[in-house]
Design an enzyme around this catalytic site. Sequence first.
Site, short mmCIF file in Angstrom:
data_model
loop_
_atom_site.label_atom_id
_atom_site.label_comp_id
_atom_site.label_asym_id
_atom_site.label_seq_id
_atom_site.Cartn_x
_atom_site.Cartn_y
_atom_site.Cartn_z
N ARG A 1 -7.06 11.26 -6.75
CA ARG A 1 -8.23 10.40 -6.57
C ARG A 1 -9.48 11.17 -6.15
O ARG A 1 -10.55 10.57 -5.98
CB ARG A 1 -7.92 9.33 -5.50
CG ARG A 1 -7.11 8.10 -5.97
CD ARG A 1 -7.95 7.15 -6.80
NE ARG A 1 -9.32 7.09 -6.33
CZ ARG A 1 -9.73 6.42 -5.27
NH1 ARG A 1 -8.90 5.70 -4.57
NH2 ARG A 1 -10.99 6.44 -4.90
N ASP A 46 -6.51 -3.53 -7.40
CA ASP A 46 -7.09 -4.07 -6.18
C ASP A 46 -7.37 -5.55 -6.41
O ASP A 46 -7.56 -5.98 -7.56
CB ASP A 46 -8.37 -3.35 -5.79
CG ASP A 46 -8.76 -3.69 -4.35
OD1 ASP A 46 -8.23 -3.05 -3.43
OD2 ASP A 46 -9.54 -4.64 -4.14
N ARG A 53 -3.47 6.38 0.41
CA ARG A 53 -3.91 7.57 1.12
C ARG A 53 -2.89 8.26 1.99
O ARG A 53 -3.12 9.37 2.45
CB ARG A 53 -5.18 7.25 1.92
CG ARG A 53 -6.41 7.17 1.03
CD ARG A 53 -7.60 6.61 1.77
NE ARG A 53 -7.34 5.23 2.16
CZ ARG A 53 -8.21 4.48 2.82
NH1 ARG A 53 -9.36 4.97 3.19
NH2 ARG A 53 -7.91 3.23 3.11
N TYR A 59 -14.42 -12.36 0.62
CA TYR A 59 -15.21 -11.19 0.22
C TYR A 59 -16.48 -11.60 -0.52
O TYR A 59 -17.56 -11.03 -0.32
CB TYR A 59 -14.38 -10.24 -0.65
CG TYR A 59 -13.41 -9.43 0.17
CD1 TYR A 59 -13.86 -8.41 1.00
CD2 TYR A 59 -12.04 -9.68 0.12
CE1 TYR A 59 -12.97 -7.67 1.78
CE2 TYR A 59 -11.14 -8.95 0.89
CZ TYR A 59 -11.62 -7.94 1.72
OH TYR A 59 -10.76 -7.23 2.49
N ARG A 79 0.82 -1.22 0.00
CA ARG A 79 0.00 0.00 0.00
C ARG A 79 0.84 1.27 0.00
O ARG A 79 0.44 2.28 0.57
CB ARG A 79 -0.95 0.03 1.22
CG ARG A 79 -2.04 -1.00 1.18
CD ARG A 79 -3.18 -0.54 0.29
NE ARG A 79 -4.15 -1.61 0.08
CZ ARG A 79 -5.21 -1.81 0.84
NH1 ARG A 79 -5.47 -0.96 1.82
NH2 ARG A 79 -6.01 -2.80 0.60
O1 CP3 Z 1 0.06 -1.96 -2.31
C1 CP3 Z 1 -0.15 -1.09 -3.15
O2 CP3 Z 1 0.32 0.07 -3.07
C2 CP3 Z 1 -0.91 -1.45 -4.43
C3 CP3 Z 1 -2.29 -1.24 -4.38
C4 CP3 Z 1 -3.23 -2.20 -3.64
C5 CP3 Z 1 -4.54 -1.78 -3.31
N1 CP3 Z 1 -5.22 -2.85 -2.81
C6 CP3 Z 1 -5.06 -0.42 -3.49
C7 CP3 Z 1 -6.18 0.01 -2.66
C8 CP3 Z 1 -3.12 -3.53 -3.29
C9 CP3 Z 1 -1.92 -4.45 -3.41
C10 CP3 Z 1 -4.39 -3.94 -2.77
C11 CP3 Z 1 -4.69 -5.31 -2.36
C12 CP3 Z 1 -5.85 -5.54 -1.49
N2 CP3 Z 1 -7.11 -5.01 -1.57
C13 CP3 Z 1 -5.86 -6.49 -0.44
C14 CP3 Z 1 -4.69 -7.34 -0.05
C15 CP3 Z 1 -3.73 -6.57 0.76
C16 CP3 Z 1 -4.18 -6.25 2.15
O3 CP3 Z 1 -4.32 -5.06 2.45
O4 CP3 Z 1 -4.38 -7.20 2.92
C17 CP3 Z 1 -7.12 -6.47 0.15
C18 CP3 Z 1 -7.58 -7.30 1.33
C19 CP3 Z 1 -7.92 -5.54 -0.59
C20 CP3 Z 1 -9.36 -5.22 -0.38
C21 CP3 Z 1 -9.47 -3.77 -0.07
N3 CP3 Z 1 -9.50 -2.80 -1.05
C22 CP3 Z 1 -9.50 -3.14 1.19
C23 CP3 Z 1 -9.51 -3.83 2.51
C24 CP3 Z 1 -9.53 -1.75 0.95
C25 CP3 Z 1 -9.45 -0.62 1.97
C26 CP3 Z 1 -10.77 -0.02 2.25
C27 CP3 Z 1 -10.55 1.35 2.94
O5 CP3 Z 1 -10.99 2.34 2.35
O6 CP3 Z 1 -9.92 1.39 4.00
C28 CP3 Z 1 -9.53 -1.57 -0.44
C29 CP3 Z 1 -9.50 -0.28 -1.16
C30 CP3 Z 1 -8.16 0.11 -1.62
N4 CP3 Z 1 -7.34 -0.68 -2.37
C31 CP3 Z 1 -7.53 1.36 -1.43
C32 CP3 Z 1 -6.29 1.31 -2.09
C33 CP3 Z 1 -5.27 2.41 -2.22
C34 CP3 Z 1 -8.14 2.54 -0.72
C35 CP3 Z 1 -9.08 3.21 -1.67
C36 CP3 Z 1 -9.11 4.68 -1.48
O7 CP3 Z 1 -8.07 5.34 -1.65
O8 CP3 Z 1 -10.21 5.19 -1.24
#
Ligand code: CP3
Length: 365
Positions: A56, A92, A47, A167, A43
């Site tokens: 974004r 994602d 953010r 999910y 990540r």
């Molecule tokens: O790592 C990176 O920088 C690459 C981008 C990345 C994202 N999601 C971007 C994202 C990666 C590798 C993921 C994988 C992902 N997504 C996982 C596996 C990794 C982990 O964290 O365990 C999981 C479980 C998800 C599912 C998911 N998508 C979650 C739990 C969330 C967060 C929700 C929140 O708002 O807190 C997302 C959304 C997400 N994916 C964001 C990002 C940057 C946030 C979206 C935003 O900016 O509004």
Amino acid sequence: MTTDTTGTAARDGEPRRGGPADSPFVRACRREPGPHTPVWFMRQAGRSLPEYREIRANVGMLESCRRPDLVAEITLQPVRRHGVDAAILFSDIVVPVAAAGVDLDIVPGTGPVVAEPVRTAADVERIRPIGRDDVSYVDEAVRLLVTELGDTPLIGFAGAPFTLASYLVEGGPSRTHAKTKALMYGQPELWHALCARLAEVTLSFLRVQVDAGVSAVQLFDSWAGALSEADYRRYVLPHSATVLSGLADAGVPRIHFGVGTAELLGAMGEAGADVVGVDWRTPLDVATRRIGRDRAVQGNLDPTVLLAPWSVVETEVRRIVEQGRAAPGHVFNLGHGVLPETDPEVLTRVVALVHEVSARRAEQG
Ligand code: CP3
């Protein structure tokens, strides 16, 4: 953009021999010596960065994942800012599932939300196999990035069958994974059919990324730590192995990551990984004994440590670099993703510190 990323590589004074395949990151994944311990952050694009929040501001998460220009820009932001040793594709884990026809959204502050959770064999059948044309925006984004990044490797990724299934069955994030486990224990045939289909989708998604030029792949099984080792081996490992072994001939290192997986580290390696991700609960020397010497490790700073005073961060970073020396290869990372409230300047300092304390003098001269 090109100037910035090239400048990042040059700042470290590294020899520019064979491109990303010869980078400190890929070398560590292959358990080969390199000039320093490589570092990137799960990540890292997200953010914690004001430039990410700005770009974004008016674009939904899924939409931003489908726009190659945005994907490329967001992926490059942390590389420029922190000088990390690898970029990770901005996407994602639910992107390929949406491409496979599942109606879902990524809700800010919550995560993926599925309109009609999977309950029946017919629901599983509706998850279509995917090909390049279903995710052409990913293919395009990877190709753009590989050109922009030069010698800096790009990591592709996907969600593992168990975490994706969670999910899809829960309909959203879950603390207990109760519905998922109830289906797994109560309807094992349906469970295996679901995971087999998800493994197929995941493998296709990763193949698109490999064909477009990523230098490594990471399979995220973030929630696998909810299972005992016996259940993991019975219900999950065969499906993750389908994905990882399906990439055995791809010529790129395969990283296998989960959270709370202390008891699963050996099994997650056996599933077919070259590198096993370790969270902060297990010291890297202990993890190495569990995983064995034929795989590298990645990790494992507690992301909340980054919110503490710098002296605490420094002590922890030094400890992890030191414990990582017990492994045949170590990629420095966090034990899970960067928290949104993290000060990005701390991340930049961590990269510099990891490089400094791990630099191999003999190879620098
Ligand atoms: O790592 C990176 O920088 C690459 C981008 C990345 C994202 N999601 C971007 C994202 C990666 C590798 C993921 C994988 C992902 N997504 C996982 C596996 C990794 C982990 O964290 O365990 C999981 C479980 C998800 C599912 C998911 N998508 C979650 C739990 C969330 C967060 C929700 C929140 O708002 O807190 C997302 C959304 C997400 N994916 C964001 C990002 C940057 C946030 C979206 C935003 O900016 O509004």
